[in-house]
Design a protein around this motif. Structure first.
Motif, PDB file in Angstrom:
ATOM      1  N   ARG A 169       0.830  -1.202   0.000  1.00  0.00           N
ATOM      2  CA  ARG A 169       0.000   0.000   0.000  1.00  0.00           C
ATOM      3  C   ARG A 169       0.865   1.253   0.000  1.00  0.00           C
ATOM      4  O   ARG A 169       1.923   1.302   0.628  1.00  0.00           O
ATOM      5  N   ALA A 170       0.409   2.279  -0.719  1.00  0.00           N
ATOM      6  CA  ALA A 170       1.078   3.581  -0.738  1.00  0.00           C
ATOM      7  C   ALA A 170       0.054   4.663  -0.421  1.00  0.00           C
ATOM      8  O   ALA A 170      -1.016   4.699  -1.033  1.00  0.00           O
ATOM      9  N   TYR A 171       0.393   5.519   0.535  1.00  0.00           N
ATOM     10  CA  TYR A 171      -0.516   6.584   0.938  1.00  0.00           C
ATOM     11  C   TYR A 171       0.259   7.897   0.971  1.00  0.00           C
ATOM     12  O   TYR A 171       1.305   7.998   1.617  1.00  0.00           O
ATOM     13  N   LEU A 172      -0.259   8.897   0.274  1.00  0.00           N
ATOM     14  CA  LEU A 172       0.370  10.217   0.222  1.00  0.00           C
ATOM     15  C   LEU A 172      -0.631  11.261   0.697  1.00  0.00           C
ATOM     16  O   LEU A 172      -1.822  11.183   0.367  1.00  0.00           O
ATOM     17  N   ALA A 173      -0.146  12.235   1.457  1.00  0.00           N
ATOM     18  CA  ALA A 173      -0.977  13.348   1.906  1.00  0.00           C
ATOM     19  C   ALA A 173      -0.213  14.651   1.690  1.00  0.00           C
ATOM     20  O   ALA A 173       0.953  14.762   2.075  1.00  0.00           O
ATOM     21  N   ALA A 174      -0.876  15.625   1.069  1.00  0.00           N
ATOM     22  CA  ALA A 174      -0.249  16.920   0.767  1.00  0.00           C
ATOM     23  C   ALA A 174      -0.867  18.003   1.638  1.00  0.00           C
ATOM     24  O   ALA A 174      -2.103  18.059   1.796  1.00  0.00           O
TER      25      ALA A 174
END
Length: 641
Positions: A337-342
C-alpha cells in the motif's frame, strides 16, 4: 588531496575539438528554454542572497566565490572586498570567483556592478578565520552524549543526513543535521535504537542554533525520519517538517504530547501510540503546530506484514502543486500500500490539500510501485509539480497520472537526459529480477529504453560523464553504461560507482562521488580516475557511502560536498577551488533542482538533478557561432580549434 595538475589534463581531454566560451554576443542570442512549464512570475521561491564564501585555495591564496542570480542583469560584473578594501583593479566579469593572495583571515564582501555603478546588497559578506584549512569550511558540532538502550546496549552518535535552508532570513543557507545513533535499524530488523536529534548550524558560529529531540517513540533508521526543510509560507524563514510522537522535545524545550509515554515493544518496535506531524520554526526550533499523522499505521498487517516493516516505510517531499506555492507531501508505504498526503502551511496552520491511497479501487495499479526515494518536478509541462513515486507518478491534484507496473526499486533519476529530448525522463532500476532498469518518459510512463536482467538490480546512476557521447549516460549494478539511444557505451568503461554524483571541476561534465572520493571519467582511457579525496572524512549509510549533503549551496554553480569527520565531531563543507570559465545562474533557482536538494535526505539518498539538460553537449547546440545561445544567464559560443 590530489594534485591540481590532473584537472588540466582532464579538461583537455573533455574539450575535444570544441571550446565553449561565455562571451557577450553581438546579436541577441537564442535562449535554451527548460522543458518544464513553470511560470516564474507566480512561483514563490526563496529569495536567495549572494552566497559569498571564501575558502583557502592554498597556504598563500583564498578562493572567493559567489552566486550569479536570475535577477542580475546579464552585463553584471562584481567587485570583491577584503576588510573594506577593494581587491580587483577592474570589475570581475564572465566568472563568479576571485583568487586573493592572502595568508591570513579577513571579512570578504562581494558587490555587483551594473553599467559602471556599484550596487548595495545586504548579506554578501563572509568571514574567513585565521589559519583556515585548505579546501573546506570547518563546522564544529555539539555531539550528543552516548546512551544505553533498555536492554543494556551502549550506543553513540554520528552525523548523518543533512539538509539546508535559510532559517534566519538573511538569504543564506544554514545546515540542519540529523544525528544517527550507532544502533539505528533498518525496518526489517528488531532492536532498540537511541533517540534521533535534529540540529541547526550556521556557518561561522561556534554553537548550534537549536536542537530538536524526537524522543524515544521515534525509531532511528534511514526509513523513519524524513525531514523537509523549506520556506513553505513565503516569509523568508524556512520551516522544518517531520513526523513526531509523544515525548518529542522542540528546540525551545517544549514537550509534544505525553513526556512519560513509552510505546517500545521488547523487540524495540513502536507499533502503538499516537503519531504526529509537526511544523517547527527554522529560526528557533519551536513547534509551531502539531496534528495527527496521516495516514495512521492502523493494523500493521494491512501493509503486508505483522511486525511493522512495511507500515513504517516513510517518504517525504516538497512540491509546487498549484504552480505558485510549495506544499509538503508526506508518504507512507511503497512495497504494498502507498498513501500520500499533501499539506499547505499558511504560517499558522497545516491545511490538507489532498490524499492519495492505493487501496482505493481506482488506484489499485499504484500499489507496490514505490521506491526508497522519490522525485518531484513538472513532468507534464503544466507548471505544477508531480510526484514520481518509483514506477508510478501522482499528478499535482493527488490523482494517479500513470503507473508502469514495473514495481519497487532502490534508486531513480529525474532530469532532461539530452538537450534535444522533449520533456523530462526517469532512469529507474527494479528489484523484481525481471525488468532490470528502464528509461521512461516522465510525463506518460512510456518506456524509451530498457535493459532486462534476471537479477535484483539494486542501484543505478545517471550523469553526463562522457563529453564524446551525446546526452546523459546511465548505468546500474550489473548493467554497463548506456546512451540515451539505448546503446551500450563503447570501450567497456570501468570504475563507475552508482552512489552519488557532483559537479566539481571546471567543465560541464559531472563527476562521481563515492565515499570520500570524487572521480572523473577519462573518455580516452575508458576509466574513472580519482581527482579529489576528502581526507579525514567518513561517508554515511553503509554501502550507500553518501555524504551528509551535496549540492549547489554557496558560491558559483558548482556543487559543495558536506562530509563528517572521522571522529564525528565536525562537519566539513568542501568547496571547489578550481577556476572555471563559466558562470551560470545558481541551480537553486530551478524548482526541480531545489526540491531534489530538499529530498536528498529521504531514505536512500540520491544526488541532486536539475529540470533541464546540463552537460558538455551545450557547446554543440550553437549552430550559429556568431550569434550564440543563452543558457542560464550566460551566452555560450562555439569555436573550432
Amino acid at each position: 588531496m590530489l594534485k591540481r595538475s590532473f584537472y588540466a589534463a582532464a579538461a583537455t581531454v573533455s574539450a575535444l575539438a570544441f571550446l565553449a566560451c561565455p562571451l557577450h554576443a553581438q546579436r541577441e542570442p537564442t535562449p535554451i528554454n527548460p522543458p518544464t512549464g513553470y511560470d516564474f512570475s507566480k512561483l514563490k521561491m526563496e529569495r536567495l542572497g549572494r552566497g559569498a564564501i571564501a575558502v583557502r585555495q592554498s597556504p598563500d591564496e583564498v578562493f572567493v566565490t559567489w552566486r550569479y542570480l536570475s535577477r542580475d542583469a546579464r552585463n553584471t560584473s562584481f567587485n570583491v572586498y577584503r576588510d573594506g578594501k577593494k581587491l580587483n583593479a577592474e570589475p570581475v566579469t564572465e566568472v563568479t570567483y576571485y583568487v586573493d593572495r592572502n595568508r591570513g583571515g579577513g571579512t570578504y564582501a562581494v558587490k555587483p556592478v551594473v553599467d559602471g555603478k556599484e550596487l548595495e546588497e545586504p548579506s554578501a559578506e563572509y568571514r574567513l578565520p585565521e589559519n583556515a584549512p585548505v579546501g573546506y569550511v570547518n563546522i564544529p558540532l555539539d555531539r550528543p552524549a552516548d546512551g544505553k538502550a533498555p536492554n543494556g546496549e551502549a550506543y553513540n552518535y554520528s552525523p548523518n543526513d543533512a539538509s539546508a535552508g535559510d532559517v534566519d532570513g538573511d538569504g543564506e543557507f544554514e545546515i540542519i543535521l540529523k544525528w544517527d545513533p550507532s544502533n539505528s535499524r533498518d525496518n526489517a530488523h528488531d532492536g532498540y535504537t537511541g533517540n534521533v536529534y535534529l540540529d541547526c548550524y550556521k556557518l561561522g558560529r561556534t554553537e548550534k542554533m537549536w536542537r530538536i529531540d524526537l524522543g524515544r517513540n521515534i525509531r532511528a533508521g534511514a526509513h523513519y525520519t524524513q525531514f523537509m526543510v523549506y520556506d513553505l509560507d513565503g516569509d523568508g524563514i524556512a520551516e522544518v517538517v517531520c513526523k513526531t510522537a509523544d515525548g518529542t522535545v522542540d528546540g525551545t524545550g517544549k514537550v509534544i504530547g505525553d513526556a512519560d509515554a513509552d510505546y517500545r515493544t521488547p523487540q524495540g518496535r513502536i507499533l502503538t501510540g499516537p503519531e504526529y506531524l509537526t511544523v517547527f520554526s527554522g529560526k528557533t526550533g519551536a513547534a509551531l503546530e502539531t496534528i495527527p499523522y496521516e495516514v495512521p499505521r492502523g493494523n500493521p498487517r494491512d501493509w503486508g506484514d505483522n511486525y511493522g516493516n512495511r507500515c513504517d516505510r516513510f517518504l517525504a517531499a516538497v512540491g509546487y502543486l498549484d504552480g505558485e506555492r510549495p506544499s509538503v507531501i508526506l508518504c507512507r508505504g511503497y512495497y504494498t500500500r502507498a498513501y500520500l498526503a499533501a499539506y499547505d502551511w499558511d504560517g499558522q496552520h497545516l491545511v490538507k490539500r489532498w490524499t492519495f491511497d492505493s487501496d482505493l479501487p481506482e488506484n489499485r495499479g499504484y500499489a507496490g510501485q514505490g521506491n526508497h526515494n522519490l522525485r518531484v518536478g513538472d513532468v507534464d509541462g503544466d507548471g505544477r509539480d508531480e510526484i514520481v513515486y518509483g514506477s508510478c507518478t501522482i499528478d499535482d491534484d493527488g490523482k494517479g497520472l500513470y503507473t508502469t507496473g514495473l514495481g519497487h526499486g532502490d534508486a531513480m533519476h529525474l532530469t532532461q537526459f539530452a538537450w534535444d529530448m522533449p520533456g523530462l525522463q526517469v532512469w529507474c532500476c527494479h528489484e523484481n529480477k525481471r525488468d532490470g532498469a528502464t528509461l521512461r518518459d516522465a510525463a506518460t510512463g512510456k518506456i524509451l529504453h530498457q535493459v532486462r536482467r534476471s537479477s535484483d538490480v539494486g542501484r543505478c546512476m545517471a550523469a553526463d560523464i562522457d563529453p564524446t557521447n551525446p546526452g546523459v549516460e546511465m548505468w546500474a549494478s550489473g548493467i554497463p553504461p548506456q546512451t540515451v539511444k539505448g546503446e551500450a557505451l563503447p570501450g567497456n568503461p570501468r570504475g563507475l560507482s552508482c552512489n552519488m554524483a557532483v559537479w566539481w571541476d571546471d567543465d560541464l561534465c559531472r563527476e562521481l562521488l563515492d565515499g570520500n572520493t570524487v572521480s572523473k571519467f577519462n573518455a580516452a582511457q575508458g576509466v574513472c580516475v580519482p581527482v579529489m579525496r576528502f581526507e579525514g572524512c567518513s561517508s554515511n549509510n553503509g554501502t550507500k557511502s553518501t555524504p551528509c549533503l551535496q549540492g549547489d549551496l554557496f558560491g558559483d554553480w558548482r556543487e559543495e560536498v558536506l562530509m563528517r569527520t572521522g571522529d564525528n565531531r565536525s562537519l566539513r563543507l568542501y568547496v571547489s577551488t578550481i577556476p572555471t570559465a563559466y558562470r551560470f545562474h545558481t541551480f537553486l533557482e530551478d524548482p526541480v533542482y531545489r526540491i531534489s536538494l530538499a529530498t536528498e535526505n529521504v531514505a536512500y539518498n540520491q544526488p541532486t538533478q536539475p529540470g533541464f539538460y546540463f552537460g558538455p553537449d551545450l557547446i554543440f547546440k550553437a549552430a550559429k557561432p556568431d550569434r550564440g545561445v543563452l543558457f542560464r544567464g550566460t551566452v555560450l559560443r562555439v569555436y573550432v580549434r
